[in-house]
Design an enzyme around this catalytic site. Structure first.
Site, PDB file in Angstrom:
ATOM      1  N   ARG A   1       0.473   8.553  -9.961  1.00 25.64           N
ATOM      2  CA  ARG A   1      -0.353   8.300  -9.079  1.00 25.64           C
ATOM      3  C   ARG A   1      -1.469   7.771  -9.026  1.00 25.64           C
ATOM      4  O   ARG A   1      -1.878   7.572  -7.574  1.00 25.64           O
ATOM      5  CB  ARG A   1       0.367   9.546  -8.058  1.00 25.64           C
ATOM      6  CG  ARG A   1      -0.589   9.957  -6.585  1.00 25.64           C
ATOM      7  CD  ARG A   1      -0.293  10.989  -5.537  1.00 25.64           C
ATOM      8  NE  ARG A   1      -0.269  12.323  -7.035  1.00 25.64           N
ATOM      9  CZ  ARG A   1      -1.045  13.302  -6.968  1.00 25.64           C
ATOM     10  NH1 ARG A   1      -2.061  12.841  -7.113  1.00 25.64           N
ATOM     11  NH2 ARG A   1      -1.251  13.836  -7.588  1.00 25.64           N
TER      12      ARG A   1
ATOM     13  N   TYR B   1       3.453  -4.694  16.219  1.00 22.55           N
ATOM     14  CA  TYR B   1       4.279  -4.264  15.428  1.00 22.55           C
ATOM     15  C   TYR B   1       5.064  -2.548  15.857  1.00 22.55           C
ATOM     16  O   TYR B   1       4.349  -2.007  15.636  1.00 22.55           O
ATOM     17  CB  TYR B   1       4.648  -4.271  14.087  1.00 22.55           C
ATOM     18  CG  TYR B   1       5.403  -3.208  12.966  1.00 22.55           C
ATOM     19  CD1 TYR B   1       6.821  -3.961  13.839  1.00 22.55           C
ATOM     20  CD2 TYR B   1       5.293  -1.963  12.079  1.00 22.55           C
ATOM     21  CE1 TYR B   1       8.225  -2.822  12.834  1.00 22.55           C
ATOM     22  CE2 TYR B   1       6.403  -1.454  11.883  1.00 22.55           C
ATOM     23  CZ  TYR B   1       7.399  -1.557  11.984  1.00 22.55           C
ATOM     24  OH  TYR B   1       8.911  -1.272  12.199  1.00 22.55           O
TER      25      TYR B   1
ATOM     26  N   ASP C   1      -4.199  -6.768  10.053  1.00 22.16           N
ATOM     27  CA  ASP C   1      -3.026  -7.012   9.666  1.00 22.16           C
ATOM     28  C   ASP C   1      -3.225  -8.703   9.355  1.00 22.16           C
ATOM     29  O   ASP C   1      -2.112  -9.000  10.948  1.00 22.16           O
ATOM     30  CB  ASP C   1      -2.545  -5.607  10.497  1.00 22.16           C
ATOM     31  CG  ASP C   1      -0.799  -5.767  10.108  1.00 22.16           C
ATOM     32  OD1 ASP C   1      -0.026  -7.105   9.427  1.00 22.16           O
ATOM     33  OD2 ASP C   1       0.313  -5.278  10.181  1.00 22.16           O
TER      34      ASP C   1
ATOM     35  N   LYS D   1       7.009  -8.313   3.541  1.00 24.06           N
ATOM     36  CA  LYS D   1       7.371  -9.423   4.042  1.00 24.06           C
ATOM     37  C   LYS D   1       7.002 -10.760   3.509  1.00 24.06           C
ATOM     38  O   LYS D   1       7.672 -11.123   2.695  1.00 24.06           O
ATOM     39  CB  LYS D   1       6.659  -9.763   5.507  1.00 24.06           C
ATOM     40  CG  LYS D   1       6.851  -8.375   5.863  1.00 24.06           C
ATOM     41  CD  LYS D   1       8.438  -7.956   6.693  1.00 24.06           C
ATOM     42  CE  LYS D   1       8.689  -6.597   7.442  1.00 24.06           C
ATOM     43  NZ  LYS D   1       7.538  -5.666   8.164  1.00 24.06           N
TER      44      LYS D   1
HETATM   45  O1  P1T Z   1       7.801  -1.803   7.098  1.00 24.27           O
HETATM   46  P1  P1T Z   1       6.015  -1.843   7.042  1.00 24.27           P
HETATM   47  O2  P1T Z   1       6.129  -2.509   5.384  1.00 24.27           O
HETATM   48  O3  P1T Z   1       5.734  -0.325   6.873  1.00 24.27           O
HETATM   49  O4  P1T Z   1       5.417  -2.451   7.181  1.00 24.27           O
HETATM   50  C1  P1T Z   1       5.097  -2.034   8.366  1.00 24.27           C
HETATM   51  C2  P1T Z   1       5.038  -3.460   9.515  1.00 24.27           C
HETATM   52  C3  P1T Z   1       2.804  -3.415   9.467  1.00 24.27           C
HETATM   53  N1  P1T Z   1       3.364  -4.452   9.976  1.00 24.27           N
HETATM   54  C4  P1T Z   1       3.663  -5.425  10.505  1.00 24.27           C
HETATM   55  C5  P1T Z   1       3.170  -6.996  11.473  1.00 24.27           C
HETATM   56  C6  P1T Z   1       5.113  -5.805  10.772  1.00 24.27           C
HETATM   57  O5  P1T Z   1       6.376  -6.115  10.992  1.00 24.27           O
HETATM   58  C7  P1T Z   1       5.146  -4.034  10.094  1.00 24.27           C
HETATM   59  C8  P1T Z   1       6.893  -4.319   9.956  1.00 24.27           C
HETATM   60  N2  P1T Z   1       8.140  -4.958  10.724  1.00 24.27           N
HETATM   61  C9  P1T Z   1       9.175  -5.157  10.815  1.00 24.27           C
HETATM   62  C10 P1T Z   1       9.897  -4.317   9.678  1.00 24.27           C
HETATM   63  C11 P1T Z   1       9.690  -6.006  11.738  1.00 24.27           C
HETATM   64  O6  P1T Z   1      11.014  -6.269  11.433  1.00 24.27           O
HETATM   65  O7  P1T Z   1       8.619  -6.543  12.637  1.00 24.27           O
END
Ligand code: P1T
Length: 383
Positions: free
Chosen positions: A53, A106, A178, A203
Site C-alpha cells: 500500500r 465529468y 483534470d 482513458k
Molecule cells: O472512472 P475513473 O477512472 O474513476 O475517472 C473518473 C473521471 C475523471 N475525469 C474525467 C474527465 C473522466 O472522464 C472520468 C471518467 N469518465 C467516464 C467514465 C466517462 O465515460 O466519461
C-alpha cells in the site's frame, strides 16, 4: 537537467522509470505481485519497500513515468480517477473550505463534490471556467482550490490554464487540472502554471479499455510528500497488475494520440456538414469559443467529439443504438471507438444540477480504427 528530462515525449513515455531489471535484465518492469517485503533486521528495507500500500516497485515505475511525461517532480498512481481526486481534496482542503468547480465536468467528479465532500463541509461553486471574470467573482477568502477540466467532459469547453493559475495563486489557492481528455501528449498543465494534474488513467494513458486507474502529478516536492502521505493513509492505490497495464499503455501514447486526433478531425468534417446534426463541439473548430486558447495551450485537439441532433433525445438515443463500430458504452480514450448518450449514461448524476447536459447530445470517443470504416458507421447511424 538530467539526460532523461531533455528527451522527447515518446522516449520518456517508453523509458522513464523503467531501467532494465537489475537482477535479470528484464526490459519491462516485472509485475511485483506481492504485499510485503522481507526486512533485513527490523527497519532494514531493501530499496525502501516495506508494504505494497505504501509502495510497490511496479507502481513506482508507473509513478516515475507519470511524473516525467507530465513534466512534474512526483507522480502518484491510484485505483481510479475518482480515488485520485478524493485523495487530493482530502489533502488540500478541510471542512469549511471552498472550491471552484467547472460549469461542465465529468458527472462522477461533480457527484464527488456535491454528494460526498459537501456532506463533510466542503463548499463548491460551479463556474463556467472560460469566463475569467466569473472565476474572479467566485473567489472567497476560504477558496483553496480551483478545479479545472479542459477540455471538459462532455461539452469540450476550454479553460485558459495559465490565466486560471494566475487567479488561483493571487488568491492563495491552488489550481488542479483534470488532464484526462487531452493526455500529456497534447497538454502539460504544470508547464502552464497549474499545481496539480489529475488523470483518469482508465482513458488515454491506459488506452485499451482494460484497466481502471487514476493519477496525480505535482511540480512541488513538498506537496508531493503530503499527497503520498494521504495516498498511503487513505489507501486507494493502484495494484501492481493495473500499474503494469497503464505503464504498457503509456508506451504507445504518442502514436495513438496522433491517430485519435486525425480520425477525430475527419469525423468532425462529416458531422459539421450533416443535415441531422445541429451543433458540433470540438475545440479544433475555428468557431469554437475556446479555439484560440486551445491552439495556444494544446499540441492537437484530441479524439473526443460531441454533437447535438435535430430530433431531440429520441433521435440521440437512436443514433447511439444504430452505431455498430462505435460501440455503445461509457468511458473513452481506448483504441476502439465508443458512442454514448451523456444525459442518460455518464452524466446521469448531474441531472437537475447546474451541470445538466442537453438531452439531444451524443458523445464520441474516436478510436484509431481505419477512418473510412468509422465514417461509414457514423453515416449509417445518423440516418
Ligand atoms: O472512472 P475513473 O477512472 O474513476 O475517472 C473518473 C473521471 C475523471 N475525469 C474525467 C474527465 C473522466 O472522464 C472520468 C471518467 N469518465 C467516464 C467514465 C466517462 O465515460 O466519461
Amino acid at each position: 537537467m538530467s539526460e532523461e528530462s531533455t528527451h522527447g515525449f515518446a522516449t520518456r513515455a517508453i523509458h522513464a522509470g523503467q531501467e532494465p531489471d537489475a537482477a535479470t535484465g528484464a526490459v519491462v518492469p516485472p509485475i511485483y505481485a506481492v504485499s510485503t517485503f522481507k526486512q533485513d533486521g527490523v527497519g532494514g528495507l531493501r530499496g525502501g519497500y516495506e508494504y505494497s500500500r505504501s509502495a510497490n516497485p511496479t507502481r513506482t515505475a508507473l509513478e516515475e513515468c507519470l511524473a516525467s511525461i507530465e513534466r512534474g517532480v512526483r507522480g502518484l498512481a491510484f485505483a481510479s480517477g475518482l480515488a485520485a481526486t478524493d485523495t487530493l481534496l482530502r489533502t488540500v482542503c478541510a471542512p469549511g473550505d471552498h472550491v471552484i468547480i467547472p460549469g461542465d465536468a465529468y458527472g462522477g467528479t461533480y457527484r464527488l463534490f456535491a454528494r460526498v465532500h459537501a456532506k463533510w463541509g466542503l463548499e463548491y461553486t460551479p463556474v463556467p471556467l472560460g469566463d475569467l471574470d466569473a472565476v474572479r467573482a467566485a473567489i472567497r477568502p476560504t477558496t483553496k482550490l480551483i478545479w479545472c477540466e479542459t477540455p471538459t467532459n462532455p461539452l469540450l469547453g476550454i479553460a485558459d490554464i495559465a490565466a486560471l493559475a494566475e487567479i488561483a495563486h493571487g488568491a492563495g489557492a491552488k489550481l488542479a487540472v483534470d488532464n484526462t481528455f487531452a493526455s500529456p501528449y497534447l497538454q502539460t498543465p504544470l508547464e502552464l502554471g497549474a499545481d496539480i494534474v489529475m488523470h483518469s488513467t482508465t482513458k488515454y494513458l491506459g488506452g485499451h479499455s482494460d484497466v481502471v486507474g487514476g493519477a496525480l502529478v505535482v511540480s512541488d516536492a513538498a506537496l508531493g510528500d503530503e499527497l503520498a502521505y494521504h495516498q498511503n493513509a487513505i489507501g486507494g492505490v493502484a495494484g501492481p497488475f493495473d500499474s503494469w497495464l497503464v505503464l504498457r499503455g503509456i508506451k504507445t501514447l504518442a502514436v495513438r494520440m496522433e491517430k485519435h486526433c486525425s480520425n477525430a478531425a475527419a469525423v468532425v468534417d462529416l458531422l459539421t456538414s450533416h443535415r441531422n446534426v445541429t451543433h458540433v463541439f470540438y475545440p479544433g473548430l475555428p468557431d469554437h469559443p475556446g479555439h484560440d486558447v486551445a491552439a495556444k495551450q494544446m499540441r492537437g485537439f484530441g479524439g473526443m467529439v460531441s454533437f447535438r441532433v435535430v430530433g431531440g433525445e429520441s433521435d440521440a438515443l437512436a443514433v447511439c443504438e444504430r452505431a455498430k463500430l462505435f460501440t455503445l458504452g461509457e468511458s473513452l480514450g481506448g483504441v476502439e471507438s465508443l458512442i454514448e448518450h451523456p444525459g442518460r449514461m455518464t452524466h446521469a448524476s448531474v441531472a437537475g444540477s447546474e451541470l445538466e447536459v442537453p438531452s439531444d447530445l451524443v458523445r464520441l470517443s474516436v478510436g484509431i480504427e481505419d477512418v473510412d470504416d468509422l465514417l461509414a458507421d457514423l453515416r449509417r447511424a445518423l440516418g
